[in-house]
Design a protein around this motif. Structure first.
Motif, PDB file in Angstrom:
ATOM      1  N   GLN A  32       0.729  -1.293   0.169  1.00  0.00           N
ATOM      2  CA  GLN A  32       0.044  -0.073  -0.061  1.00  0.00           C
ATOM      3  C   GLN A  32       0.887   1.259  -0.152  1.00  0.00           C
ATOM      4  N   ILE A  33       0.531   2.384  -0.950  1.00  0.00           N
ATOM      5  CA  ILE A  33       1.235   3.361  -0.987  1.00  0.00           C
ATOM      6  C   ILE A  33       0.524   4.409   0.214  1.00  0.00           C
ATOM      7  N   LEU A  34       1.372   4.712   1.065  1.00  0.00           N
ATOM      8  CA  LEU A  34       1.035   5.495   2.214  1.00  0.00           C
ATOM      9  C   LEU A  34       1.008   7.135   2.174  1.00  0.00           C
ATOM     10  N   ASP A  35       1.957   7.450   1.082  1.00  0.00           N
ATOM     11  CA  ASP A  35       2.019   8.781   0.936  1.00  0.00           C
ATOM     12  C   ASP A  35       0.950   9.451   0.221  1.00  0.00           C
TER      13      ASP A  35
END
Length: 79
Positions: A32-35
């Motif tokens: 998962q890309i959290l940015d």
């Protein structure tokens, strides 16, 4: 899904929607890309003089979606 096979073969990476996990491709790991993503600027264009009912409807829906996105983004900002 061509990118899935490239990733599964070990010769690529891809940014995909979270729903791609449902395909359960072998040898592919999802992170998962959290940015927070940078905003994307979008423009609508159509041929001059061709303002058809379909174009007017699409433009109206697009504007409503943008307004809803702005409203939900404003609500989710920390105080």
């Amino acid at each position: 899904m061509k990118c899935k096979s490239s990733v599964g073969a070990g010769i690529g990476i891809a940014v995909v929607p979270e729903t791609a996990k449902n395909l359960r491709p072998r040898g592919v790991r999802f992170l998962q890309i959290l940015d927070e993503p940078e905003p994307v600027h979008v423009a609508l264009g159509w041929q001059r003089g061709k303002d058809t009912p379909a174009i007017r409807s699409f433009r109206q829906v697009a504007l409503l979606v943008v307004q809803q996105m702005q409203t939900s983004r404003t609500r989710s900002l920390p105080e």
